[in-house]
Motif scaffolding. Structure first.
Motif, PDB file in Angstrom:
ATOM      1  N   ALA A  91       0.864  -1.077   0.100  1.00 15.34           N
ATOM      2  CA  ALA A  91       0.072  -0.161   0.041  1.00 15.34           C
ATOM      3  C   ALA A  91       0.898   1.089   0.076  1.00 15.34           C
ATOM      4  O   ALA A  91       0.592   2.248  -0.847  1.00 15.34           O
ATOM      5  N   VAL A  92       1.960   1.231   0.771  1.00 17.33           N
ATOM      6  CA  VAL A  92       2.891   2.355   0.860  1.00 17.33           C
ATOM      7  C   VAL A  92       3.554   2.536  -0.493  1.00 17.33           C
ATOM      8  O   VAL A  92       3.615   3.735  -1.079  1.00 17.33           O
ATOM      9  N   LEU A  93       3.879   1.579  -1.109  1.00 12.47           N
ATOM     10  CA  LEU A  93       4.565   1.374  -2.476  1.00 12.47           C
ATOM     11  C   LEU A  93       3.580   1.997  -3.527  1.00 12.47           C
ATOM     12  O   LEU A  93       4.255   2.892  -4.371  1.00 12.47           O
ATOM     13  N   GLY A  94       2.521   1.732  -3.471  1.00 19.41           N
ATOM     14  CA  GLY A  94       1.514   2.364  -4.413  1.00 19.41           C
ATOM     15  C   GLY A  94       1.687   3.885  -4.439  1.00 19.41           C
ATOM     16  O   GLY A  94       1.484   4.705  -5.440  1.00 19.41           O
ATOM     17  N   PHE A  95       1.533   4.446  -3.084  1.00 23.44           N
ATOM     18  CA  PHE A  95       1.670   5.892  -2.935  1.00 23.44           C
ATOM     19  C   PHE A  95       2.819   6.484  -3.616  1.00 23.44           C
ATOM     20  O   PHE A  95       2.862   7.401  -4.275  1.00 23.44           O
ATOM     21  N   ALA A  96       4.122   5.945  -3.239  1.00 15.45           N
ATOM     22  CA  ALA A  96       5.202   6.230  -3.789  1.00 15.45           C
ATOM     23  C   ALA A  96       5.356   6.191  -5.238  1.00 15.45           C
ATOM     24  O   ALA A  96       5.969   7.244  -5.815  1.00 15.45           O
ATOM     25  N   ILE A  97       4.891   5.061  -6.044  1.00 21.76           N
ATOM     26  CA  ILE A  97       5.005   5.239  -7.363  1.00 21.76           C
ATOM     27  C   ILE A  97       3.978   6.257  -7.726  1.00 21.76           C
ATOM     28  O   ILE A  97       4.398   6.956  -9.015  1.00 21.76           O
ATOM     29  N   LYS A  98       2.728   6.373  -7.559  1.00 22.12           N
ATOM     30  CA  LYS A  98       1.754   7.245  -7.974  1.00 22.12           C
ATOM     31  C   LYS A  98       2.045   8.738  -7.719  1.00 22.12           C
ATOM     32  O   LYS A  98       1.985   9.463  -8.639  1.00 22.12           O
ATOM     33  N   GLY A  99       2.577   9.142  -6.479  1.00 23.70           N
ATOM     34  CA  GLY A  99       2.636  10.360  -6.248  1.00 23.70           C
ATOM     35  C   GLY A  99       4.008  10.881  -5.846  1.00 23.70           C
ATOM     36  O   GLY A  99       4.168  12.006  -5.655  1.00 23.70           O
ATOM     37  N   GLY A 100       5.126  10.131  -5.858  1.00 22.22           N
ATOM     38  CA  GLY A 100       6.326  10.395  -5.395  1.00 22.22           C
ATOM     39  C   GLY A 100       6.660  10.471  -3.959  1.00 22.22           C
ATOM     40  O   GLY A 100       5.964   9.733  -3.342  1.00 22.22           O
TER      41      GLY A 100
END
Length: 430
Positions: A121-130
């Motif tokens: 879930a955290v990596l999804g935020f990282a790839i989507k929004g930096g």
């Protein structure tokens, strides 16, 4: 339609992006970690204080994954709303652990219900929004872990820091990759636009500008109303040269531009000694699409031009051979205009193992040092486009050697197996 009729599908256009491998990787990570978490809960089933609560959460998480696993396969599908709900499942599972598991197991460092699935879930935020989005999501997970553990234990701190650093680092890498991708795309667009502008400028230089120069010269010689027509043609020539330069070249003035008179377009190129020299004719291509360069260059020979060739065919792809012949024609035009009517020119064709080299030499007064650079800055692009630009498009090079009072030599090199806009790009020596 024809491809469908014969059962063939047209090739599918692929979108190249530095993000696509990351989205595929996170999709695989989420699926694998879900399987791992399900197995972990199954093995610890008897140790939970409320095992049915753990089973209910894992069932809800499994259904959520089954319905949304494709959301993380592309940036378009992975919306902000999905990421928030996905992070809610992770944070909710961490907080629910304190209700379904025993206090002793929690204090002993037992994993939370979502376990390592939370990192997805955290990596999804990282790839989507930096990295900024990743920092916010990691902080939410950190707070949930501290609330679940009720103390800042060493293993909890280690897990929190690991998730936070991994999320922020990957988010930063994604931002850098996106910036590099945008820069590369912009550079490719500029390069394509520049090459197309140069191609159009070559065509204009070889046709329209030469006609305007001829009208200006002939009108001035005839006088009367024709002189006014020649003056207008000269003004249009200056304006068109400025337009061809794309606004990047500031002409030195109308007088400087008008002083350069390129070769007029006639039924035949005039030889340097006044003898008509026919322009290069299109030689029929061979079965493999190649063309004998000698057949294109031989018509340039005349009383003022000596042509030397090998005894065997010198073959290049038909398009490359035509561009090479046009560059030779432009070089001969420069000899006729700048070296004077009494100058003599020599054309030498050499067939090397990996390249075809054509040398155009004259016995004129030579080119003063810096003259070519000055002409290009003033918008006179005959050498820059008609010769150097053509050779660059072929992956070749054009080199000038000039000695004052002894003439000028232009060496044109074209790698074999090249075609305009499609060959290897060599380094121009000029």
């Amino acid at each position: 339609m024809a491809a469908r009729r014969h059962g063939k599908r047209p090739p599918k256009a692929l979108r190249m992006s530095v993000e696509l491998p990351l989205w595929r990787a996170i999709t695989g990570y989420r699926i694998l970690t879900l399987v791992y978490t399900l197995c972990q809960v199954a093995f610890s089933y008897r140790h939970y204080e409320h095992p049915l609560g753990a089973v209910a959460y894992m069932g809800a998480l499994t259904v959520w994954m089954a319905l949304t696993w494709r959301r993380t396969t592309s940036p378009e599908r992975c919306t902000r709303q999905f990421l928030i709900v996905d992070l809610g499942f992770a944070v909710g599972g961490i907080l629910l652990t304190s209700l379904v598991d025993t206090h002793a197991r929690i204090m002993g460092g037992a994993p939370t219900l979502p376990s390592i699935w939370t990192a997805g879930a955290v990596l999804g935020f990282a790839i989507k929004g930096g990295w900024r989005w990743a920092a916010v999501a990691s902080s939410a997970v950190a707070v949930a872990n501290l609330v679940e553990r009720e103390q800042l234990a060493r293993d909890t701190l280690r897990n929190v820091v690991l998730v936070w650093v991994a999320g922020v680092a990957i988010g930063y890498v994604v931002e850098v990759a996106r910036a590099s991708e945008r820069t590369l795309a912009r550079a490719l667009q500029i390069e394509a636009a520049t090459r197309e502008r140069e191609r159009l400028a070559r065509d204009i230089h070889d046709s329209v500008l030469q006609v305007l120069a001829m009208v200006q010269r002939r009108g001035t010689a005839i006088g009367g109303e024709a002189a006014e027509l020649g003056r207008m043609a000269g003004e249009q020539e200056v304006a068109l040269r400025t337009l061809v330069a794309g606004g990047l070249v500031r002409p030195a003035g109308a007088a400087a531009m008008a002083s350069y008179v390129p070769a007029p377009v006639t039924a035949a190129h005039e030889g340097t000694a006044g003898t008509a020299v026919a322009p290069a004719r299109s030689a029929p291509p061979a079965a493999d699409g190649s063309c004998d360069v000698r057949a294109l260059l031989a018509p340039f020979a005349g009383a003022g031009v000596t042509f030397s060739e090998p005894g065997a065919p010198v073959e290049l792809p038909a398009a490359a051979a035509a561009e090479l012949a046009a560059a030779v024609s432009a070089a001969l035009d420069n000899v006729r205009v700048h070296a004077g009517d009494g100058a003599h020119a020599w054309i030498l064709v050499e067939d090397e193992p990996h390249a075809v080299i054509v040398t155009v030499r004259d016995d004129g007064p030579g080119i003063p040092e810096g003259r070519l650079a000055d002409a290009e800055r003033e918008g006179r692009l005959g050498v820059a486009l008609s010769i150097r630009g053509r050779l660059r498009d072929l992956g070749g090079s054009a080199a000038w050697v000039s000695v004052t009072g002894q003439g000028t030599e232009v060496e044109l090199t074209v790698p074999k197996g090249t075609a305009p806009e499609g060959g290897k790009r060599g380094k121009s020596r000029a």
